[in-house]
Design an enzyme around this catalytic site. Structure first.
Site, mmCIF file in Angstrom:
data_model
loop_
_atom_site.group_PDB
_atom_site.id
_atom_site.type_symbol
_atom_site.label_atom_id
_atom_site.label_comp_id
_atom_site.label_asym_id
_atom_site.label_seq_id
_atom_site.Cartn_x
_atom_site.Cartn_y
_atom_site.Cartn_z
ATOM 1 C CB CYS A 1 -118.156 28.802 -17.983
ATOM 2 S SG CYS A 1 -117.763 27.318 -17.063
ATOM 3 C CB CYS B 1 -117.144 31.103 -23.007
ATOM 4 S SG CYS B 1 -118.601 31.299 -24.030
ATOM 5 C CB CYS C 1 -120.029 30.800 -27.445
ATOM 6 S SG CYS C 1 -119.547 30.528 -25.748
#
Length: 141
Positions: free
Chosen positions: A11, A85, A89
């Site tokens: 996150c 996120c 990522c």
């Protein structure tokens, strides 16, 4: 996946949702799963409301610290679970990805964090049922 799957929770701040998810997975899977968590922009400390909500469930996450997501950690994980996120990522072919839509506990009190904690537990239980053959996890609480 190897005999011991590895799960990475990501996150933004690595201070709430991902830390609670990692705490639940450690608690419910014991040493049957390698548990990792990281954030795209880690906070200085873990969210105190997340710590309190997990403490109420009998899980201590006070020893955890927010960590920066790095390429190697993601590359070495079998399952990558993101929690808001966005595009921070990295994507690796052959990895299992899940994006869990969960409310952000940042700035919330413990009353608002409890339902997030409980939703995370439900998702962790489903993940474990999929990752581990029956009898390999040590469900407690």
């Amino acid at each position: 996946m190897t005999d011991k799957p590895s799960v990475l929770f990501v996150c933004v701040h690595n201070a709430g949702r991902s830390q609670m998810a990692a705490g639940w997975l450690r608690h419910l899977a014991g040493d049957a799963v390698e548990v990792r968590s990281a954030g795209s922009a880690p906070a200085e400390t873990i969210n105190p409301a997340a710590v309190e909500a997990m403490r109420e469930a009998g899980i201590d996450i006070t020893g955890q610290t927010p960590k920066l997501l790095d390429y190697e950690t993601a590359q070495d994980s079998d399952v990558i679970i993101t929690m808001g996120c966005g595009d921070a990522c990295p994507i690796f072919p052959g990895k299992r990805y899940e994006d869990w839509k969960l409310d952000d506990p940042a700035g919330q009190g413990v009353d608002a964090v409890r339902p997030i904690r409980d939703e995370i537990r439900t998702r962790i239980e489903a993940l474990l049922a999929d990752l581990l053959p029956a009898g390999k996890s040590s469900t407690q609480v």
